[in-house]
Write a protein that holds these residues in place. Structure first.
Motif, PDB file in Angstrom:
ATOM      1  N   UNK A 623     -16.439   0.441   9.995  1.00 45.08           N
ATOM      2  CA  UNK A 623     -15.562   1.527  10.437  1.00 45.08           C
ATOM      3  C   UNK A 623     -15.409   1.464  11.949  1.00 45.08           C
ATOM      4  N   UNK A 624     -14.190   1.601  12.410  1.00 49.23           N
ATOM      5  CA  UNK A 624     -13.911   1.709  13.839  1.00 49.23           C
ATOM      6  C   UNK A 624     -13.646   3.185  14.146  1.00 49.23           C
ATOM      7  N   UNK A 625     -14.274   3.701  15.172  1.00 44.75           N
ATOM      8  CA  UNK A 625     -14.114   5.114  15.505  1.00 44.75           C
ATOM      9  C   UNK A 625     -14.042   5.308  17.010  1.00 44.75           C
ATOM     10  N   UNK A 626     -13.643   6.515  17.401  1.00 40.85           N
ATOM     11  CA  UNK A 626     -13.620   6.884  18.820  1.00 40.85           C
ATOM     12  C   UNK A 626     -14.362   8.204  18.949  1.00 40.85           C
ATOM     13  N   UNK A 627     -15.327   8.246  19.850  1.00 41.47           N
ATOM     14  CA  UNK A 627     -16.082   9.482  20.062  1.00 41.47           C
ATOM     15  C   UNK A 627     -15.200  10.516  20.755  1.00 41.47           C
ATOM     16  N   UNK A 628     -15.662  11.759  20.762  1.00 42.96           N
ATOM     17  CA  UNK A 628     -14.886  12.820  21.410  1.00 42.96           C
ATOM     18  C   UNK A 628     -14.829  12.648  22.925  1.00 42.96           C
ATOM     19  N   UNK A 629     -15.668  11.769  23.440  1.00 41.40           N
ATOM     20  CA  UNK A 629     -15.609  11.438  24.873  1.00 41.40           C
ATOM     21  C   UNK A 629     -14.647  10.304  25.150  1.00 41.40           C
ATOM     22  N   UNK A 630     -14.008   9.765  24.065  1.00 40.96           N
ATOM     23  CA  UNK A 630     -13.025   8.702  24.242  1.00 40.96           C
ATOM     24  C   UNK A 630     -13.591   7.303  24.196  1.00 40.96           C
ATOM     25  N   UNK A 631     -14.824   7.127  23.743  1.00 43.55           N
ATOM     26  CA  UNK A 631     -15.459   5.817  23.681  1.00 43.55           C
ATOM     27  C   UNK A 631     -15.252   5.208  22.295  1.00 43.55           C
ATOM     28  N   UNK A 632     -14.780   3.958  22.259  1.00 46.56           N
ATOM     29  CA  UNK A 632     -14.544   3.281  20.981  1.00 46.56           C
ATOM     30  C   UNK A 632     -15.829   2.592  20.513  1.00 46.56           C
ATOM     31  N   UNK A 633     -16.138   2.729  19.211  1.00 49.01           N
ATOM     32  CA  UNK A 633     -17.348   2.135  18.632  1.00 49.01           C
ATOM     33  C   UNK A 633     -17.031   1.541  17.267  1.00 49.01           C
ATOM     34  N   UNK A 634     -17.847   0.558  16.859  1.00 51.62           N
ATOM     35  CA  UNK A 634     -17.698  -0.084  15.552  1.00 51.62           C
ATOM     36  C   UNK A 634     -19.043  -0.033  14.836  1.00 51.62           C
TER      37      UNK A 634
END
Length: 776
Positions: A623-634
């Motif tokens: 899953x690719x996601x973006x935190x509420x701080x705007x950081x992209x993570x996989x």
């Protein structure tokens, strides 16, 4: 404070006094006065007024918990609202501790002082406060016990002095018969307190007897017919001095709309512009009465004697003022007071909106017709439950009886009765108020709590509005023209239930960069963020969502891209129905169960959506996601914490998309047949009307639908919300259902199931923007 402290009452020396119902506007000042007279004082109340609690706390009164009477208590003083069955009084009785009423204590503690007793049915507190103000301005040494609070805390509501004391004396419980004043000031007389005085003549006899016991002078309003009658029929020994329009002391209130009252004292214009907050004629008479008594006492009266009068809390007090709305609070609880108050406001108001809390069942029963006539002056009336003040309900004394009285007289005012929670009042006012309105909260109970809570809500809303304006200004220039960005966008049409109000701000970004702008700026400005997919497993409240609602509805988020390694990349905005169609064409097996789930990929990942014994994360690889701080993570699937209807990592992040791994390569026609089998099963077992899917989670060992069905709740309806006759765990929208309809039906189902089966059903759908625990 007096130089000589004599803590001796009722023929014995007392040190420690405990107050019951100490939060009342009459009890708290008495407690302060007792402290100044040298007593140790403790106090309790079942429901504290914040202002009086703070007042007594500052005076070092020992504030105890309910039923927390200290062991050292020697005397209990109780409010008229504290009945004989109260637990604390029962304890005092068991311990053989003497108990006295508030009026008895006031009479006893002022017996060694020269008393100016201010009495009457309306305006006692304001007149007493005016007299205190005038005497202090003149430098006249006196103490006082007020039955209220000054609004700015510049003066305490009670103070001791060696010789004179001015006190507001209440007739409500008969303790007026214990006073023998030097001077009596009767502002007016009306029949009230029918719980104690069965007939008007009973009340009149008490006032006549008080006049007879008065030693130096009786001050009487020439505008009060009953006062004139009592004096004529039973002339007191003390001289009678009149005030009003034609009396010994006169006032001209022709300029009352500007709150300028011209007063004639001793045949001359001594006060030319005494500024007082006018309740129509009432305060004109109150002002001249106070100044007349002050002059009689020998105080130096001058044109500025009432210039420093700041009013009294809850007496036509302005608690909010803005270009579009003025809000008053007032203690009026007798029909004559209400009529005078609303008539005065009517002259200067545009549309007049009144919130009224009746005080005591007995008073409401006795005067409901008169209340209705006075309230009818308003354009809109909101009625609250009766404030019991320790009484039990009586026939004809409920708010519903007042509603009937208003209907009987054919009042042109729109009337709404709001039983129960104060939240209903706030919501009703928000929906009703118009630009230029005057709003008045009226009553002697705890209505001030609701009044100040509403004002706080207005302030918070205004502040939030300014903060949203700044947020919008910071975001809008950084979005492309193809991105949607709007205020107050209706959310109901974007959900499968088709109910609910607007989002404070709604956005449909077109790229990850725009999503990052939205998330980071929202975090910088402290704005809450809510993600909206297909809106299939959520309920939007009628009041909407106070936050930034983001939907990945732009086509850029709806990608379906087979990868060289056999996986498929799907964007978070892709609908599961479309995913299944594209997978079928590509001959990819394993996604068939998703076809009937009304969700997007992002929502399915967040909820681990499932159907037909299949779950979203059965086919997820990463899953690719973006935190509420705007950081992209996989995240790889093995790194994520997933269970029934839940993915922990996506509680505080936004899914951008996922790499899915098909179970196998297959024949498109076979895959299509499997999907059609699932479709037929779903059509036979689930309703076709708009819904949010299953409302409740399945309890252990059974299903929610089965339990609801066994309770006979299929077809149960609130408004246009109905428990489906096809599947009992679905609430369907029959056409014009509201969020309130659905919420009410959810509560009803839970209550019935708990009562009949002992099972606590927990909602499965999300209450968008709110928490279920706050509304169930």
């Amino acid at each position: 404070m007096s130089d000589v402290i004599s803590p001796r009452l009722f023929g014995r020396t007392l040190r420690h006094v405990h107050l019951l119902g100490a939060g009342g506007m009459g009890m708290a000042p008495l407690g302060l006065y007792l402290v100044q007279r040298g007593f140790r004082v403790s106090a309790e109340d079942d429901s504290w007024n914040p202002a009086t609690r703070e007042l007594l706390g500052r005076a070092n009164v020992e504030l105890t918990a309910a039923n927390g009477m200290p062991a050292k208590t020697e005397l209990v003083v109780f409010s008229p609202a504290v009945g004989s069955a109260h637990p604390a009084r029962a304890v005092a009785t068991a311990k053989k501790i003497e108990q006295v009423r508030r009026g008895e204590m006031l009479a006893e503690t002022t017996r060694d002082r020269k008393l100016v007793a201010v009495v009457g049915s309306h305006g006692k507190t304001t007149t007493t406060a005016m007299l205190i103000t005038a005497l202090r301005q003149a430098g006249f040494d006196c103490g006082w016990v007020l039955g209220g609070l000054f609004p700015d805390n510049t003066l305490p509501p009670a103070c001791d002095a060696a010789e004179w004391v001015v006190a507001e004396v209440d007739e409500s419980d008969g303790t007026i018969g214990l006073f023998a004043p030097e001077i009596t000031l009767a502002v007016n007389i009306d029949w009230d307190h029918s719980d104690h005085y069965a007939r008007p003549s009973d009340s009149e006899a008490e006032f006549a007897a008080l006049f007879a016991r008065t030693k130096q002078a009786v001050f009487m309003s020439d505008a009060c017919v009953l006062s004139r009658t009592l004096i004529a029929e039973s002339p007191p020994k003390a001289p009678v001095i009149t005030f009003g329009v034609t009396g010994d002391f006169q006032c001209d209130h022709s300029h009352e709309s500007a709150a300028e009252i011209e007063l004639k004292l001793g045949g001359r214009f001594a006060i030319s512009t005494a500024r007082v907050r006018a309740r129509g004629e009432f305060n004109a008479h109150n002002a001249v009465a106070a100044l007349a008594v002050a002059q009689h006492l020998g105080a130096a009266i001058n044109p500025d004697s009432l210039a420093g009068f700041v009013g009294v809390r809850r007496r036509q007090t302005v608690i909010h003022s803005s270009p579009g709305l003025t809000i008053y609070e007032d203690y009026a609880h007798h029909p004559a007071e209400i009529r005078a108050l609303l008539a005065a406001l009517r002259r200067e108001a545009g549309r007049l909106v009144v919130v009224f809390q009746p005080h005591r069942f007995t008073r409401t029963a006795q005067f409901k017709a008169e209340f209705a006539a006075g309230l009818a002056i308003a354009d809109q009336i909101f009625l609250l439950d009766v404030y019991a003040a320790g009484e039990l309900p009586v026939a004809g004394g409920r708010t519903s009886d007042l509603v009937a009285a208003l209907a009987k007289i054919g009042s042109g005012a729109k009337t709404s009765y709001l039983p129960g929670a104060a939240k209903k009042l706030g919501e009703a006012l928000q929906a009703d108020l118009q630009d230029g309105d005057t709003l008045a909260f009226v009553g002697a109970g705890d209505i001030e709590v609701a009044a100040h809570a509403f004002v706080a809500t207005l302030s918070a809303t205004k502040k939030a509005g300014a903060e949203w304006t700044s947020f919008i200004a910071a975001v809008r220039p950084r979005l492309t023209a193809t991105a949607k960005f709007a205020e107050n966008e209706l959310l109901g049409p974007k959900t499968t239930m088709r109910v609910g109000g607007p989002a404070r701000v709604y956005a449909e970004p077109t790229t990850e960069a725009e999503l990052q702008v939205l998330l980071k700026t929202a975090q910088d400005y402290g704005r809450r963020v809510f993600m909206l997919g297909r809106g299939s497993n959520l309920l939007v409240p009628d009041e909407g969502v106070d936050g930034l609602v983001i939907s990945l509805a732009h086509p850029n988020w709806q990608t379906f891209e087979p990868q060289a390694d056999g996986r498929v990349w799907v964007g978070a905005g892709l609908r599961l129905k479309n995913l299944c169609g594209l997978a079928t064409k590509a001959g990819l097996q394993g996604f068939e169960f998703m076809e009937g789930i009304p969700a997007s990929v992002g929502g399915a990942l967040r909820m681990n959506a499932g159907a037909m014994n299949g779950w979203t994360f059965d086919v997820v690889d990463e899953v690719h996601l973006m935190t509420l701080a705007g950081e992209k993570q996989i995240f790889k699937k093995a790194e994520m914490h997933v269970d029934y209807r839940h993915c922990a990592e996506l509680e505080t992040a936004v899914a951008l998309g996922a790499c899915l791994r098909p179970l196998a390569q297959g024949d498109a026609q076979v895959i299509k047949q499997q999907i059609e089998t699932y479709q037929k099963k779903r059509q036979e077992s689930q309703p076709r009307e708009p819904s949010a899917g299953c409302i409740f989670k399945n309890p252990p060992g059974t299903s929610a639908g089965k339990v609801i069905d066994e309770c006979g709740l299929k077809g149960t309806r609130v408004g246009d919300a109905e428990v489906s006759s096809v599947h009992a765990n679905f609430i369907v929208n029959r056409g014009q259902a509201t969020g309130a309809d659905v919420l009410t039906l959810v509560r009803k189902i839970r209550v019935e199931v708990k009562s009949r089966c002992g099972i606590n059903l927990e909602p499965e759908v999300m209450l968008f923007g709110q928490n279920w625990k706050d509304v169930l």
